[in-house]
Design a protein around this motif. Structure first.
Motif, short mmCIF file in Angstrom:
data_model
loop_
_atom_site.label_atom_id
_atom_site.label_comp_id
_atom_site.label_asym_id
_atom_site.label_seq_id
_atom_site.Cartn_x
_atom_site.Cartn_y
_atom_site.Cartn_z
N LEU B 69 0.84 -1.20 -0.22
CA LEU B 69 0.00 0.01 -0.05
C LEU B 69 0.84 1.37 -0.01
O LEU B 69 0.51 2.35 -0.76
N LYS B 94 -10.56 6.89 3.96
CA LYS B 94 -9.90 5.55 4.33
C LYS B 94 -8.55 5.56 4.24
O LYS B 94 -7.74 4.87 4.84
N TYR B 95 -7.94 6.24 2.83
CA TYR B 95 -6.65 6.07 2.38
C TYR B 95 -5.92 7.48 2.95
O TYR B 95 -4.89 7.58 2.19
N LEU B 98 -2.07 7.33 3.84
CA LEU B 98 -0.92 6.79 2.79
C LEU B 98 0.00 7.98 2.78
O LEU B 98 -0.18 9.29 2.82
N TRP B 100 1.18 10.36 0.70
CA TRP B 100 1.05 11.17 -0.60
C TRP B 100 1.94 11.99 -0.59
O TRP B 100 2.29 12.30 -1.69
N GLY B 122 -10.50 2.99 -3.25
CA GLY B 122 -10.18 1.83 -2.98
C GLY B 122 -11.35 1.05 -3.66
O GLY B 122 -12.09 1.47 -4.52
N THR B 141 -15.60 6.06 2.63
CA THR B 141 -15.59 5.59 1.32
C THR B 141 -16.76 6.12 0.54
O THR B 141 -17.64 5.58 0.09
N ILE B 155 -7.50 1.54 -5.80
CA ILE B 155 -6.40 0.68 -5.21
C ILE B 155 -7.39 -0.61 -5.46
O ILE B 155 -8.34 -0.68 -4.61
N CYS B 217 -1.74 -6.86 0.59
CA CYS B 217 -2.52 -6.05 1.58
C CYS B 217 -3.90 -6.76 2.11
O CYS B 217 -4.33 -7.40 0.89
#
Lengths: 477, 217
Positions: B69, B94-95, B98, B100, B122, B141, B155, B217
């Motif tokens: 991820l 949710k992401y 990460l 970024w 995702g 999401t 993703i 993942c």
């Protein structure tokens, strides 16, 4: 929408003489047919994949809910209500218009974005909304093109502007958007996208149809390629689903099966780009989705088919394959049929929903070649239903006196073998005389109408009975 | 009589509904829900990944693959740079965590707006049979992220690739209990064939869908 199906014959004449339309139909007609054939062949490349078995399964799913439609509707209703939807019923188009207008007014809506809903065409909803001061915006590209062309009716259920050429669309866009004239389809699509994006973002209510209602979860499913179905059900705070009472199916597994059938039969895709299963309203912490969800479940003639020889028509999943493959539709286009649904499914539905006496020509607008029932994803026996409607016309004394007398006369003669033999003997010689030595008759003396647009083939020589008698006595040639 | 009663009354009369046969009808409903029987399905074989990659191509999605991820942001930056797209995006909350910024991307975790150029999501799972993403709406999401921007990057953990839609429903029942507000099945960029039945990419939704497969993942 008021049916114009009684003018079928006159309209067919106009459509056949319309050179632009004929050219557009000629360009379009094989595309859907080829795409479906390719998709079915591709599907069957996988191990264990049999499209016929899939059609049979589709038929069984639809039959299951229709067999106990009342209980399935109640089950759907309970589940949808539990999830925060409000389920309402409408008997006819006028009730649809009243309910939708009331909902819009309750929520202070002055602009509505619409994903394609054939039922809103049945109800002429756009006109009703406009009359109430609410601006309806069609967002399916095809429907949008027709809306800006003075609310022209659709000519195909999945490609509403099937009859239009890109030149005609370019003209229309230039006139409506006040922009420079585009020549490419991509540029025109972008122009429509940019125009409609603003409406998506500013409208406070979205209206959609529903491909299926799923009883298990109280959900509605929407199938689109453009993404407009998702837009109108994600951005505005109110979502109204307008769909027929016959659209309910049992489970999510059944939905999966039907989704292997619908896109392949409609556009020849393995799956449509966007398939949404929508359940209930936005949760408290969610960032998007409607706060209010209404289902309007519509009869408008459907209940009267339940329990009759025409119940099978209620299995229809609105893919359009029957019209795509119909030689009559391919030749005259959708507008000739005069109401919302064209092609073979329209020739069955229009008389049943708007009155058999108001659409006398439609059940006859078929060669009964059977192609429609061969491609139907839920195996509706369309030719038999068309024949059934023809029988109804006779039972209801709706056929013209000349036809009735002619058939009675024929029946009377046919029951008298000697007279029949004599009559056909004279008939054949009369036709041969008309053909004047050629193999076709250009003007059929007793029924000149028959040969107005085609020749009548001349008989070979003598009657079947004469030839048969000859062979029996051993004098055969 | 109100419309509901009127319509249901006529359906009941047409079906010959009586108190005696009603339990059998209700039993059929319960039997359908209990069995959830599947219709005929194609057998896809063991290599679902190859099938997913192939079908994604059929749907005009592009596909990349990374190990973890944490490598996703760099893959996104690379994709955007190759196509000369802006290095900024809206991402599913949710992401949000990460890395970024490390990849040089200006990424915001919030609801998508009409002028966001790139949306990163995702998926709940991915369906090999048709090269389809299954997304489920939730507070972290949101649905519009895969819809409003012209470029949609998704993703896709390899562990979440299933054979067919039925398997996606089974996962949803097992993990979510009841269905979320919106389950969206997304197969490639938006398109239309409404003018002369000529397929054009980019109707109302994204022009581009780029899938980043993640091995671990």
């Amino acid at each position: 929408m008021r049916s114009q199906a009684m003018f079928f014959k006159a309209r067919v004449g106009d459509k056949l003489a319309d050179r632009v339309l004929q050219e557009n139909l000629g360009k379009a007609k094989s595309k859907f047919v080829d795409a479906r054939a390719r998709a079915v062949a591709e599907y069957e490349r996988d191990e264990g994949a049999d499209f016929e078995a899939l059609r049979e399964a589709g038929k069984e799913i639809r039959n299951r809910t229709l067999a106990n439609l009342d209980v399935w509707l109640e089950t759907f209703e309970a589940k949808a209500t539990e999830r925060g939807g409000q389920v309402m019923y409408a008997r006819d188009g006028a009730e649809i218009c009243r309910l939708v207008t009331e909902i819009a007014q309750r929520h202070g809506v002055n602009k509505v974005v619409k994903s394609k809903s054939m039922l809103s065409e049945e109800a002429a909803l756009n006109q009703a909304l406009a009359a109430a001061g609410i601006q309806p915006i069609e967002t399916d590209l095809g429907e949008y093109i027709l809306q800006i062309n003075d609310n022209e009716p659709p000519s195909h259920i999945i490609a509403p502007a099937f009859h239009k050429s890109k030149e005609q669309v370019a003209e229309l866009f230039m006139r409506t958007h006040g922009s420079s004239k585009k020549s490419g389809i991509e540029e025109m699509t972008r122009e429509a996208r940019e125009t409609l994006r603003g409406h998506f973002l500013s409208a406070t209510m979205g209206i959609s149809g529903g491909n299926f209602l799923i009883a298990e979860t109280g959900s509605v499913s929407l199938v689109t390629n453009e993404g407009n179905g998702r837009m109108v059900t994600t951005l505005p705070k109110v979502h109204v689903v307008i769909t027929g009472i016959e659209k309910v199916i049992p489970t999510l597994e059944d939905f999966a099966t039907l989704m292997r059938l619908l896109p392949r039969s409609a556009t020849g895709q393995h799956i449509s780009n966007y398939v949404s299963v929508l359940t209930g309203v936005k949760g408290a912490d969610e960032l998007d989705g409607p706060e209010h969800l209404y289902f309007i479940l519509v009869d408008n003639g459907r209940a009267s088919l339940v329990g009759t020889e025409f119940q099978e028509m209620l299995r229809c999943i609105r893919c359009g394959a029957c019209m795509n493959h119909c030689p009559v539709y391919q030749t005259v286009g959708g507008h000739a049929y005069g109401w919302v649904y064209p092609g073979p499914m329209g020739s069955v539905l229009t008389p049943l929903y708007t009155g058999i006496a108001n659409a006398l020509d439609l059940p006859h607008a078929a060669t009964l070649c059977g192609q429609c029932s061969v491609v139907c994803p839920v195996k509706i026996p369309l030719p038999e239903l068309l024949r059934g409607l023809r029988e109804k016309q006779v039972e209801m004394d709706l056929r013209p006196w000349s036809e009735r007398i002619a058939l009675r006369l024929w029946g009377w003669v046919a029951r008298r073998p000697k007279l029949y033999a004599l009559a056909t003997k004279i008939g054949v010689r009369y036709l041969n005389w008309l053909a004047d030595g050629t193999d076709r008759i250009q003007v059929l003396g007793v029924a000149p109408e028959w040969t107005r647009g085609r020749d009548f083939p001349a008989p070979e020589g003598r009657t079947f009975r004469e030839l048969y008698a000859e062979r029996r006595t051993g004098q055969g040639r | 009589m109100d419309a509901r009663e009127d319509i249901l009354f006529r359906v009941r009369v047409a079906l010959g509904r009586t108190d005696a046969n009603r339990p059998a009808a209700a039993a059929d409903v319960q039997a359908a829900f209990a069995a959830r029987s599947q219709g005929p399905r194609p057998q896809l074989g063991a290599d679902l990944l190859a099938r997913f990659r192939h079908e994604s191509g059929v749907q005009s999605s592009s596909v990349d693959e990374v190990a973890t991820l944490d490598e996703v942001p760099a893959a996104v930056a690379r994709y955007l740079a190759e196509r000369q797209l802006p290095q900024r995006a809206v991402v599913w909350p949710k992401y949000a965590a990460l890395p970024w910024a490390q990849a040089g991307l200006a990424v915001e975790a919030r609801a998508a707006q009409g002028d966001d150029a790139v949306g990163i999501t995702g998926c709940f799972c991915a369906i090999a049979e048709t090269g389809t993403l299954m997304t489920c709406s939730a507070p972290d999401t949101p649905a519009a992220t895969s819809l409003l921007p012209e470029t949609h990057i998704a993703i896709v953990p390899l562990s979440r690739i299933v054979a067919g839609m039925e398997d996606g429903w089974a996962l949803a029942r097992a993990e979510l209990g009841e269905l979320p507000r919106a389950v969206n099945f997304i197969s490639g960029p938006s398109r239309t064939g409404d003018i002369e039945q000529t397929i054009v990419i980019g109707a109302h939704g994204p022009y581009r869908v780029h899938l980043i497969l993640v091995r671990d993942c």
